[in-house]
Structure formats: C-alpha cells, structure tokens
Design an enzyme around this catalytic site. Sequence first.
Site, PDB file in Angstrom:
ATOM      1  N   GLU A 103      -4.868   2.684   7.698  1.00 16.54           N
ATOM      2  CA  GLU A 103      -4.583   2.475   6.272  1.00 16.54           C
ATOM      3  C   GLU A 103      -5.128   3.660   5.483  1.00 16.54           C
ATOM      4  O   GLU A 103      -4.596   4.049   4.462  1.00 16.54           O
ATOM      5  CB  GLU A 103      -5.234   1.173   5.786  1.00 16.54           C
ATOM      6  CG  GLU A 103      -5.046   0.970   4.296  1.00 16.54           C
ATOM      7  CD  GLU A 103      -5.290  -0.442   3.813  1.00 16.54           C
ATOM      8  OE1 GLU A 103      -5.015  -1.387   4.572  1.00 16.54           O
ATOM      9  OE2 GLU A 103      -5.740  -0.595   2.670  1.00 16.54           O
ATOM     10  N   ARG A 116       0.815  -1.226   0.000  1.00 16.74           N
ATOM     11  CA  ARG A 116       0.000   0.000   0.000  1.00 16.74           C
ATOM     12  C   ARG A 116       0.849   1.278   0.000  1.00 16.74           C
ATOM     13  O   ARG A 116       0.491   2.283   0.631  1.00 16.74           O
ATOM     14  CB  ARG A 116      -0.967   0.034   1.194  1.00 16.74           C
ATOM     15  CG  ARG A 116      -1.879  -1.138   1.283  1.00 16.74           C
ATOM     16  CD  ARG A 116      -2.870  -1.238   0.124  1.00 16.74           C
ATOM     17  NE  ARG A 116      -3.510  -2.544   0.156  1.00 16.74           N
ATOM     18  CZ  ARG A 116      -3.105  -3.592  -0.579  1.00 16.74           C
ATOM     19  NH1 ARG A 116      -2.099  -3.478  -1.448  1.00 16.74           N
ATOM     20  NH2 ARG A 116      -3.705  -4.747  -0.495  1.00 16.74           N
ATOM     21  N   SER A 121     -10.824  -1.001   4.299  1.00 19.37           N
ATOM     22  CA  SER A 121     -10.098  -1.348   5.525  1.00 19.37           C
ATOM     23  C   SER A 121      -9.582  -0.084   6.198  1.00 19.37           C
ATOM     24  O   SER A 121      -8.868   0.711   5.582  1.00 19.37           O
ATOM     25  CB  SER A 121      -8.914  -2.259   5.200  1.00 19.37           C
ATOM     26  OG  SER A 121      -9.399  -3.483   4.710  1.00 19.37           O
TER      27      SER A 121
HETATM   28  C1  LIG Z   1     -15.336  -0.628  -0.008  1.00 15.16           C
HETATM   29  C2  LIG Z   1     -13.856  -0.410  -0.216  1.00 15.16           C
HETATM   30  C3  LIG Z   1     -13.046  -1.496  -0.480  1.00 15.16           C
HETATM   31  C4  LIG Z   1     -11.660  -1.312  -0.679  1.00 15.16           C
HETATM   32  N1  LIG Z   1     -10.895  -2.395  -0.977  1.00 15.16           N
HETATM   33  C5  LIG Z   1      -9.576  -2.232  -1.234  1.00 15.16           C
HETATM   34  C6  LIG Z   1      -8.761  -3.346  -1.610  1.00 15.16           C
HETATM   35  O1  LIG Z   1      -9.207  -4.463  -1.707  1.00 15.16           O
HETATM   36  N2  LIG Z   1      -7.444  -3.105  -1.842  1.00 15.16           N
HETATM   37  C7  LIG Z   1      -6.906  -1.859  -1.767  1.00 15.16           C
HETATM   38  O2  LIG Z   1      -5.709  -1.711  -2.020  1.00 15.16           O
HETATM   39  N3  LIG Z   1      -7.654  -0.788  -1.415  1.00 15.16           N
HETATM   40  C8  LIG Z   1      -8.956  -0.939  -1.171  1.00 15.16           C
HETATM   41  N4  LIG Z   1      -9.721   0.146  -0.817  1.00 15.16           N
HETATM   42  C9  LIG Z   1      -9.091   1.465  -0.692  1.00 15.16           C
HETATM   43  C10 LIG Z   1      -9.093   2.280  -2.002  1.00 15.16           C
HETATM   44  O3  LIG Z   1     -10.016   1.741  -2.890  1.00 15.16           O
HETATM   45  C11 LIG Z   1      -7.712   2.318  -2.654  1.00 15.16           C
HETATM   46  O4  LIG Z   1      -6.757   2.860  -1.790  1.00 15.16           O
HETATM   47  C12 LIG Z   1      -7.755   3.128  -3.963  1.00 15.16           C
HETATM   48  O5  LIG Z   1      -6.631   2.793  -4.738  1.00 15.16           O
HETATM   49  C13 LIG Z   1      -7.787   4.638  -3.767  1.00 15.16           C
HETATM   50  O6  LIG Z   1      -8.020   5.256  -5.021  1.00 15.16           O
HETATM   51  P1  LIG Z   1      -8.818   6.639  -5.135  1.00 15.16           P
HETATM   52  O7  LIG Z   1      -8.847   7.040  -6.559  1.00 15.16           O
HETATM   53  O8  LIG Z   1     -10.136   6.516  -4.480  1.00 15.16           O
HETATM   54  O9  LIG Z   1      -7.863   7.580  -4.310  1.00 15.16           O
HETATM   55  P2  LIG Z   1      -8.260   8.845  -3.382  1.00 15.16           P
HETATM   56  O10 LIG Z   1      -8.873   8.317  -2.114  1.00 15.16           O
HETATM   57  O11 LIG Z   1      -9.051   9.815  -4.168  1.00 15.16           O
HETATM   58  O12 LIG Z   1      -6.820   9.402  -3.093  1.00 15.16           O
HETATM   59  C14 LIG Z   1      -5.868   8.632  -2.384  1.00 15.16           C
HETATM   60  C15 LIG Z   1      -4.509   9.338  -2.446  1.00 15.16           C
HETATM   61  O13 LIG Z   1      -3.981   9.267  -3.755  1.00 15.16           O
HETATM   62  C16 LIG Z   1      -3.724  10.583  -4.253  1.00 15.16           C
HETATM   63  N5  LIG Z   1      -4.027  10.579  -5.689  1.00 15.16           N
HETATM   64  C17 LIG Z   1      -5.172  10.167  -6.286  1.00 15.16           C
HETATM   65  N6  LIG Z   1      -5.052  10.289  -7.627  1.00 15.16           N
HETATM   66  C18 LIG Z   1      -3.832  10.800  -7.872  1.00 15.16           C
HETATM   67  C19 LIG Z   1      -3.109  11.166  -9.051  1.00 15.16           C
HETATM   68  N7  LIG Z   1      -3.654  11.029 -10.278  1.00 15.16           N
HETATM   69  N8  LIG Z   1      -1.863  11.652  -8.914  1.00 15.16           N
HETATM   70  C20 LIG Z   1      -1.296  11.813  -7.702  1.00 15.16           C
HETATM   71  N9  LIG Z   1      -1.925  11.494  -6.553  1.00 15.16           N
HETATM   72  C21 LIG Z   1      -3.168  10.984  -6.633  1.00 15.16           C
HETATM   73  C22 LIG Z   1      -4.662  11.476  -3.485  1.00 15.16           C
HETATM   74  O14 LIG Z   1      -4.234  12.819  -3.485  1.00 15.16           O
HETATM   75  C23 LIG Z   1      -4.603  10.830  -2.107  1.00 15.16           C
HETATM   76  O15 LIG Z   1      -3.446  11.200  -1.433  1.00 15.16           O
HETATM   77  C24 LIG Z   1     -11.101  -0.019  -0.621  1.00 15.16           C
HETATM   78  C25 LIG Z   1     -11.935   1.088  -0.371  1.00 15.16           C
HETATM   79  C26 LIG Z   1     -13.298   0.894  -0.193  1.00 15.16           C
HETATM   80  C27 LIG Z   1     -14.184   2.083   0.036  1.00 15.16           C
END
Ligand SMILES: Cc1cc2nc3c(=O)[nH]c(=O)nc-3n(C[C@H](O)[C@H](O)[C@H](O)COP(=O)(O)OP(=O)(O)OC[C@H]3O[C@@H](n4cnc5c(N)ncnc54)[C@H](O)[C@@H]3O)c2cc1C
Length: 323
Positions: A316, A187, A243
């Site tokens: 996390e 992560r 998580s």
């Molecule tokens: C129901 C649920 C289940 C989940 N299951 C998993 C799982 O199985 N495995 C897992 O790894 N995670 C899981 N997650 C967590 C989440 O889905 C991941 O961490 C996901 O990759 C975050 O992506 P996001 O676009 O939503 O990021 P955001 O929450 O929008 O941003 C996260 C971070 O990334 C940065 N960021 C986003 N886009 C960019 C970009 N283009 N350039 C630079 N920085 C950027 C943001 O500024 C922030 O710091 C889950 C979440 C939920 C709600």
Amino acid sequence: MSTTATLLDLRTPAAFGVEIQQQVSLAPYTTMKVGGPAEYFAPVTTVAALIRLVRWARSVELPYYLLGGGSNVLIADAGIRGLVIYNRCRQVRVDAAPCCVFPVDDRPFLFAESGVALAGLARQSVAEGLTGLEWAVSVPGTVGGAVVNNAGAHGGEVKDNLYDAMVLDEQDEIREIPADELEHAYRSSSLKRRLAVKAGFGPVVLSVNFRLAYGDAAAIRAQADAYLAHRRRTQPSEPSLGSTFKNPAGDFAGRLIEAAGLKGTQVGGVQVSTQHANFIVNPGGVGAASAGDVAALMAQIQQTVQARHGVSLEPEIQMVGEW
Ligand SMILES: Cc1cc2nc3c(=O)[nH]c(=O)nc-3n(C[C@H](O)[C@H](O)[C@H](O)COP(=O)(O)OP(=O)(O)OC[C@H]3O[C@@H](n4cnc5c(N)ncnc54)[C@H](O)[C@@H]3O)c2cc1C
C-alpha cells in the site's frame, strides 16, 4: 547522486522567495523516519510560491517531487534525485454556500490548501459542528496526499465529501477539477495514475473544497473521539507508514501476516509490530534503521505469506527515490 547541481541557477527561485537547500536528509520528514537525502529541497508556505516553483522546475527540466506528511512513502536510502518540494501551504477557511448558486442547499464549503494536515482539518471541522470528516481525525498526512490516495478510515473516505480540487496540471494550467473527475477508488485516483505516468513532472494539488453539513455538535464530537480512541487501542504509536500492504479481496493483510507467525520479526532496526501485523515499525526513530531494512522485511513478509497462504500481498505504501 548529484547530476544537476552545478547546472542550476538557484537565484530565480530565491527571487520569488523560495530558498532551495541541497542534500537535505528526508528521514525526519517521513513518519517512518528512514530514507536518504533530497538532491534539492524546498519548503513552500504559499500556493503562489508553490506554483512558481513547479513552473520554474519544469522550465529547467528539474524533476520535482511533492512531499506532504511523508506518511505513505518509503524513501530510498540513496535519496531522491531532483527537487523535493515540502508542502507547508496551510490556509483553511469555512465558506458559506453562495445563495445565488445554491438557493436551496446551504451546506458550507471547507476550503483547505494542500499542505494542511488532514487530521487537524478534520478536528477543526468537528469543532465547528460540521459533519463529514470525523473519520479523518486520526489519519496522518496532508490534504494533498489524501486527495491523491483517496485516504479513508472507519468507512469514510476523501471522495465522500470532496467538492473539487485546484490542480496545476501537466500542461501548466491551473484547473478547478470537480471531485467526480478525479475517479477516486480504493486508495487511488486519476491524479495518482497521472503522477506515475509523468514521473517527476506530474500534476500538483494546490487546494481543495470539501462540502460538509452542520449537525449535532455533541454527537459529531463523540463520534470523532470514538474513532481516535479506537485507533489508539489498535495501532502502534512507534514510527511507521501505517498499513504496509493492501488488504487482498475478502481478507486482511494483517490477519495473513499474523497467521504466518511473523509478528515481531525483525530486520535491522525495524520489526513487524506486535500490536498490528500489517504495520512495520521503527522503534528507534531517525538513525536507528534504514529504508533497506523496511524493504527487506517487506520482501520476507511477501515470501512467507505467499508460501503459507498462497496470497500475493501488494504494497500500500509507495517506494520512491533511487532504489
Ligand atoms: C500511523 C499511520 C496510519 C495511517 N492510517 C491511514 C488510514 O487510516 N487511511 C489511509 O487512507 N491512510 C492511512 N495512512 C497512510 C497515509 O496517512 C495516507 O496515505 C496519507 O493520505 C498520505 O498523505 P501524505 O501527505 O503523508 O502524503 P506523502 O506520503 O507525503 O505523499 C504520498 C503521495 O502523494 C503525493 N502528493 C502529496 N501531496 C501532493 C500534492 N499536493 N500534489 C500532488 N501529489 C502529492 C506524493 O508525491 C506521493 O506520491 C496511515 C499512515 C500512518 C503513518
């Protein structure tokens, strides 16, 4: 909260097609459905506009924050100061490997802009008979967030199939970075560390190439369906951030929280899921709970698990904004 509003000339971004709004509530843009407003908020739909907007923000010293799916961020009730860039750059393409560069390896590339939904991309790759992203069919969020966090599930993770990422770096250069230079680990990535160091002015993922392979389409689809079904069986469907805590070495955060008797514990509008104890859920959605409720429940969980098991749980999820 507004410090910069009166000083900015928003006509420059308008001239290249980006409309900047002020004091926009961010709760609807996160999967937890809590959090305060963005001082400035700008959806972008093209990579060209994303690059110009980030360069403009840097030129006027306006801190910016990339928001993808909002599925890993707990945004403070007081909101985010500066510019929140809502990434909706969503082009996808399958490219054949050029035979002059890859004469004996014809595995195709899957190109995706950073605002593409990871789960949708994975489903598309499955539909094309490509193997490598089946694990991602139910992981929320965008490709950009997944690359920053090295998202993973079911034993797979972003780094397994990532070929390279196009990044607008802190020096304003657009660089194609090979996957191994992103130092992906559990992560995390070098990008995540750089974002923390350069808070408000960090690198931006523009697009990526995954390298996948053609395989047995029916078997690929069956595997993806099995992952989806497993998730539906084991995880709550109410708004959450997935998580909440990282698994400590050799154990599971969910097991520790459940064994501490915390399932169902409520603070304000949120509660520890009765289905999966490492999830905090907001059953009422937007307006029913606050980020403060989530933070208070997280603190209660950490204190109780520390007292009962002697284990310090590390979040996390990322807490962002004006805490
Ligand atoms: C129901 C649920 C289940 C989940 N299951 C998993 C799982 O199985 N495995 C897992 O790894 N995670 C899981 N997650 C967590 C989440 O889905 C991941 O961490 C996901 O990759 C975050 O992506 P996001 O676009 O939503 O990021 P955001 O929450 O929008 O941003 C996260 C971070 O990334 C940065 N960021 C986003 N886009 C960019 C970009 N283009 N350039 C630079 N920085 C950027 C943001 O500024 C922030 O710091 C889950 C979440 C939920 C709600």
